[in-house]
Design a protein around this motif. Sequence first.
Motif: not given
Length: 359
Positions: A161-184
């Motif tokens: 998502a960052l490679a094209p150097e966007p000026r607005v970045l949208l993240l949809d529940e990006p951490f919900s699939g990770l366990d708690r320790r990894l999520r933090d």
Amino acid sequence: MPTAAAEIRHDRPPRLAYERVSHSFTGLAAVDDVSLSVESGEILCLLGPSGCGKTTLLRIAAGIERQKAGRVVIDGEEVAGPNRMLPPEARGIGLVFQDYALFPHLTILDNVRFGLAGRPAGPATETAMRALERVRLAHYAKSYPHNLSGGEQQRVALARALAPEPRVLLLDEPFSGLDRRLRDQVRDDTLAVLRENGATAIVVTHDPEEAMRIGDRIALMRKGRLVQLGTPGALYRRPVDLKAARFFSEINELPARVVAGRVVCALGDLPAPASLAEGASAVVAVRPHDVRIAAAGGLPALVRRHRFLGEVDYLLVEIAGFDHPIEIRAPAGAGCAEGDTIRVEIAADACHIFKGEPA
């Protein structure tokens, strides 16, 4: 001749605004008259339960959905509305999906380079490698997604998502699939990358603690509408209504009534807000950690349950004259056991007073 994308690019991160945006699916409102701005370089969290309209707002900004009414504006220029509808690729917006959406048959480098389609191969590879270096995964460039952990895959999606150097970045529940320790850990890494890049960002989450850890401001959504907007501290300390208070933490709800300008409940009385008339029913909301064990004074309470939770002790107590037990989260080593009678008190400034809910 400048492209549509070039028209909305400037020297600083842009300001993104929703202006009276509404959208529906098969006649059911998903977003209802939402006006909301994300300031230049700000990280805004869209917070709320499933089905409240968070992801729909994100998809509208990205150009994946076309709203039924209202406008999306970037730095004062309409990108979605009655007069103009830029395609997704012309908006300068990056999107990170909940499931990462990596291609299993492509290497990590090729996954990141996929977002640079149309650029010459050499420069695209250099740009993709820089993006991987930003998320500390350049050494996995020749690997495939199945060789990486969930947290590493999330960072690859962020790099793409960052490679094209966007000026607005949208993240949809990006951490919900990770366990708690990894999520933090992944959340902290992602936040650091967003800060380093200075992009304007919207992060969707249903987790209030996550929203408070990430967001400069939080937009609380409910049934397609914007309920409250402000800093994490403002939403936590001054919830707009009882449902907002419930959403941010467990609370004790004490039924009360306004008598002679005071809100009277089982734990005492408090000044009544001007919005509550004489005789009106009310609810006094108190968070468990704001109920304190008193050395003297306070009200007697019988300890029905005691659990050690590490940094705090969880107590469930009964107070005479109140129909429901009260939850307390006291500092560890509170020095009481089940069956003990203790005394409890609540500071007036720790209470939230709301209009009583209909039976």
